[in-house]
Design a protein around this motif. Sequence first.
Motif, PDB file in Angstrom:
ATOM      1  N   LEU A  57       0.816  -1.213   0.000  1.00  0.00           N
ATOM      2  CA  LEU A  57       0.000   0.000   0.000  1.00  0.00           C
ATOM      3  C   LEU A  57       0.853   1.269   0.000  1.00  0.00           C
ATOM      4  O   LEU A  57       0.318   2.377   0.025  1.00  0.00           O
ATOM      5  N   ASN A  58       2.172   1.086  -0.011  1.00  0.00           N
ATOM      6  CA  ASN A  58       3.061   2.246   0.097  1.00  0.00           C
ATOM      7  C   ASN A  58       3.761   2.607  -1.193  1.00  0.00           C
ATOM      8  O   ASN A  58       4.632   3.459  -1.198  1.00  0.00           O
ATOM      9  N   SER A  59       3.388   1.957  -2.267  1.00  0.00           N
ATOM     10  CA  SER A  59       4.217   2.128  -3.462  1.00  0.00           C
ATOM     11  C   SER A  59       3.817   3.346  -4.292  1.00  0.00           C
ATOM     12  O   SER A  59       2.669   3.786  -4.267  1.00  0.00           O
ATOM     13  N   ILE A  60       4.789   3.872  -4.970  1.00  0.00           N
ATOM     14  CA  ILE A  60       4.572   4.946  -5.940  1.00  0.00           C
ATOM     15  C   ILE A  60       5.244   4.481  -7.223  1.00  0.00           C
ATOM     16  O   ILE A  60       6.452   4.213  -7.218  1.00  0.00           O
ATOM     17  N   ARG A  61       4.475   4.328  -8.292  1.00  0.00           N
ATOM     18  CA  ARG A  61       5.123   3.823  -9.513  1.00  0.00           C
ATOM     19  C   ARG A  61       4.411   4.392 -10.735  1.00  0.00           C
ATOM     20  O   ARG A  61       3.241   4.796 -10.665  1.00  0.00           O
ATOM     21  N   VAL A  62       5.147   4.398 -11.852  1.00  0.00           N
ATOM     22  CA  VAL A  62       4.574   4.844 -13.107  1.00  0.00           C
ATOM     23  C   VAL A  62       4.511   3.643 -14.038  1.00  0.00           C
ATOM     24  O   VAL A  62       5.481   2.890 -14.164  1.00  0.00           O
ATOM     25  N   ALA A  63       3.363   3.442 -14.633  1.00  0.00           N
ATOM     26  CA  ALA A  63       3.213   2.363 -15.609  1.00  0.00           C
ATOM     27  C   ALA A  63       2.172   2.778 -16.634  1.00  0.00           C
ATOM     28  O   ALA A  63       1.105   3.299 -16.264  1.00  0.00           O
ATOM     29  N   GLU A  64       2.473   2.570 -17.873  1.00  0.00           N
ATOM     30  CA  GLU A  64       1.553   2.844 -18.970  1.00  0.00           C
ATOM     31  C   GLU A  64       0.936   4.236 -18.903  1.00  0.00           C
ATOM     32  O   GLU A  64      -0.278   4.400 -18.993  1.00  0.00           O
ATOM     33  N   GLY A  65       1.785   5.219 -18.682  1.00  0.00           N
ATOM     34  CA  GLY A  65       1.307   6.606 -18.691  1.00  0.00           C
ATOM     35  C   GLY A  65       0.494   7.007 -17.475  1.00  0.00           C
ATOM     36  O   GLY A  65      -0.093   8.085 -17.444  1.00  0.00           O
ATOM     37  N   GLN A  66       0.446   6.116 -16.502  1.00  0.00           N
ATOM     38  CA  GLN A  66      -0.296   6.436 -15.283  1.00  0.00           C
ATOM     39  C   GLN A  66       0.650   6.426 -14.086  1.00  0.00           C
ATOM     40  O   GLN A  66       1.577   5.616 -14.009  1.00  0.00           O
TER      41      GLN A  66
END
Lengths: 284, 776
Positions: A57-66
């Motif tokens: 629940l702590n993650s920050i990530r970028v994937a597929e433009g989001q």
Amino acid sequence: MIAQNFEYETPSTLEEALELLADGAKALAGGMSLIPLMKLRLAVPERVVDLRRVPGLNSIRVAEGQLHIGAMVTHYELESTPLVRRSSPLLAAAAASIGDVQVRNLGTLGGSIAHADPAADYPAALQALEAVIRIAGKGGERAVSAAEFFVDTFTTALEPGELVVEVSVPVEAAGTGVRYEKCEQLASGFALVGVAARVAKKGGKVSMARVGVTGLAGSSYRAKNVEALLEGTTGSAQDVTRAAAAVAEGKEANSDIHASADYRAHLARVYTARALRAALGTAG
Amino acid sequence: MASTVTKTEVLFGKKMKRKEDPRLITGTATYVDDIQMPGMHHAVILRSPYAAARIKGIDARGALELPGVAAVFTGADVKDVGPVPCGASLPGLRVPHHHVLAQDRTYFVGHPVAVVVATDRYIARDAVDRIEVDWEPLEAVAEPEKALEAGAPAVHPQWPDNKAFDYHQEHGEVDKVFAEADVVVKQRITSQRLIPCAMETRGVVAEWKSGEKSLTIYTSTQIPHLMRSLVAGMLGIPENRLRAVAPEVGGGFGSKLNVYAEEALMGFVAMKTGKPVKWIESRRENMLATTHGRGHVDYYEIAAKKDGTIVGIKLKLIQDVGSYHQLLTPAIPTLSVLMMPGVYRCQNIRADIVGVFTNCVPTDAYRGAGRPEAMHGIERMVDILAAEMKMDPAELRLKNFIQPEEFPYATATGLTYDSGDYAKPLKKALGIAGYAALREEQRAARSAGRLMGIGLSTYGEICAIGPSPATPAGGWESATVRIEPSGKVTVHTGCSPHGQGEETTFAQIAADELGVDFDDIIVLHGDTAIVQYGIGTFGSRGTAIGGTAMYFAIQELKAKIKRFGAMMLDCDDVTFSGGRCVCDKTGKSVSIQEIAAASYRAMKLPPKTEPGLVATYFWEPPNFTFPFGAHVVVTEVDKETGDIEVKRYVAVDDCGKIINPLVVAGQIHGGVAQGLGQALYEEAVYDDSGQLMTGEFMDYCVPKSTMMPWIEDSNTETATPVNPLGVKGVGEAGTIGCSPAVVNSVVDALSPLGVRHIDMPMNREKIWKLVQGGAA
Ligand SMILES: Cc1cc2nc3c(=O)[nH]c(=O)nc-3n(C[C@H](O)[C@H](O)[C@H](O)COP(=O)(O)OP(=O)(O)OC[C@H]3O[C@@H](n4cnc5c(N)ncnc54)[C@H](O)[C@@H]3O)c2cc1C
């Protein structure tokens, strides 16, 4: 200012957490809203389920433009993480405008939106960002848009026992201008009104306008009428004023000792214009 | 070790860091809530949810069934405890019997109804919810002017007109000067209800020692000695068997210059249960049930001649008393009347006060207590007069000031102002602000359509309260100075500092007088078992009276030191300075440390001299002191939103001689913060049914550090002849000078729109409406 007796659980998996969130239980994230309510005995949960040990629940990530942000990411992390500041400066700005450092160090994105205070800051940004909120329940997961999620004062699309697990917003395209303008209720620091604006221009015309509003009414909302009035114009001062004038239309403005309905509506128009002007100023 | 050096450094006037701060900022100070005792119970109070209600019955069985609950006491149990005292007296004053727990009726939201005593605070709090009260809600009235209307609900049924008192004061030929005046201006001016919001809420720990038949009450108070005398009376125990301790006290601002129901109640509980008991007020209780301040509706008229000379002042003052009189409630507006002429030479005054009961928590002293109201009134009126006469407000003030050579000056209200030079701080403040240039800038701003304002106040205040005949319980102060055998110095002051910094300033004075190191001096206070009787800390009196008492105690000690020195040096004429006694003839000397040791060892004593070096002095001041100053405030109003920006804040305060510029600046900064709070943000709002709408910091806005302007503070120093230190007092000055300067500035900003007056707090919506609609 003393809470009623309650059980305290710290589950270490999402499944366990959902299991424990049976009737009479409340999830605990940063505690910045829940604990004051418990101390005032306005919330009297029999069990408090602390989410801090739940993995993922702590993650920050970028994937597929989001940009995907875990529910337990704190306001301070949102405000200060370079990836967030780069990918969604509007969300970072909304986070930075919340309360004080202590509150931002503990309070979380998931907690704030689940609480759905009508004067909270994130909802304005999430409306303008057309965010998607991922929700987990015992029966599985589902995703809803910000527009569907924020239902009314302290009321969301969450069913009892469900948890917010992630919020996704678009990675801002180059050239998009954004701004969050907040008029603070001076005692609480919450938004008397807060307006989040995103604009893009193409060929000298406003090609995209998104406006999210908090504080004015029972729930945050996307001011589509303002957007429509602005899109296709050159974004001149008059265009902005004319568009902003529509922001409170059809809304029942809140009224309390801090601001009458008329004044709130007026502030919404002023702050919408300010946010749009500033956003247009940085749109390329 | 005996010192051999002569101490020459003078500490009076020096910036010194406060002795008390390290423990305060490292969390190592002991407040009431830090006190732990074996077997201690915890108390939580059930309070009235109604502003007015009949109690038809109370069923506490549910509470008593909860494991851990030791006792529940209700009104019936404490019927015979003496009433919460009102120390002020006025002719015809109506004093409702103020029981420590409500009897058959409650009079304000927050009125204590029952107390639960349990083994921990959580159980006690849970048990409170299990008490069933059969309420019959009654009609309430929460606004003083409404309470005076015919047919308003009676707060106390025995007094249907809701009047608590009337008070009249008059001097000179008021009717004549008003009839003959060239100009008369009138204005209704309010000074709203405020919540003092001390950082530490109230709290009490009470311990009854049955063997010794003695009670100790630890309480967060500004007046431990008076609290002890009065609570001993309420509980019917001998005063010498009650020990009162004010440990570290986290602010009071007047709200702890009181004797509260809870202090006697916890004493009662400890005696009944035989166990120590702790009660800590929650923030919500603090806002509901600790005294509020201000609560004025004032109707002013002032009369002037063509040239601007003020010749007469009339004031009708409506004071919101609340439901009861607390310790000094009725006295507070009389202080406003005493100061109503401010710093101006006006000998014709008439004042009528009506005190009004409302279904609200009582009002009482709050930083400035009566003087901010008075200065707000007169300083607004002077500006209104200046506007009416198209005169510059600074000019009009200069014209009406009492002049330096007129001191001591007898006012129309019966006071004698000690010393003053009112033009001095005004001119200095105008100089710092760059007044002429600011007026230029304002002209330019106005032609550009901006709303910029320049406002000033020239205040006077009454401090060092005060000579005993003018106070309800003695206005002197006491000190014991003890030089220990090692030469270390222990000062016991009868006042009760709670943030002001007297442990530092007193040590500076003592260090200079005795020639000992600053660090060799400690100042103790607040424990009646340690300290001789004293009055307390309030009314900017601590240093001017308590410091002076210490000064005189030291003078007695110095005489004794010299007798010992003469004996030890075998010399007839000795001089004591810099910590050494020097023989005038031989130049030989002994140190104060050597003298201290000899005085206790007492191998040999000077003639007619007792061993030891201890002196106690009770000092009765011959007069109040009257500090003054000038504040200049520059503001700009956002036309779109009504937001006010304070762009400059210049404060020049004259509090007499300055012992420690850091402490003075600290007091001014804090005072200005509270003045800005009143001017811009704060108001205790009750709805029509008497519910407090601002019962939390979510709704009651005290200014935060980020909302404070930069304060350009400085001083002028006009000594008072009232005490040998020349000090006047500075605890309340910042607040008193602030609100009129800020309001004057914003009215000035809006004056092109025809605005003539704005009531506080000047919140943004109010200002926005004025910008929309023009004149107020
Ligand atoms: C002094 C102060 C000032 C503040 N100022 C502002 C401000 O200016 N702007 C603003 O927007 N907010 C402000 N807040 C509120 C703050 O942002 C809170 O952090 C936020 O509202 C709640 O987040 P939390 O993590 O603390 O949630 P908690 O208090 O732990 O929980 C809040 C609610 O959400 C539920 N919950 C928590 N996590 C989840 C989840 N993952 N899924 C489902 N339900 C969940 C809880 O059960 C509870 O009902 C302020 C708070 C304080 C104390």
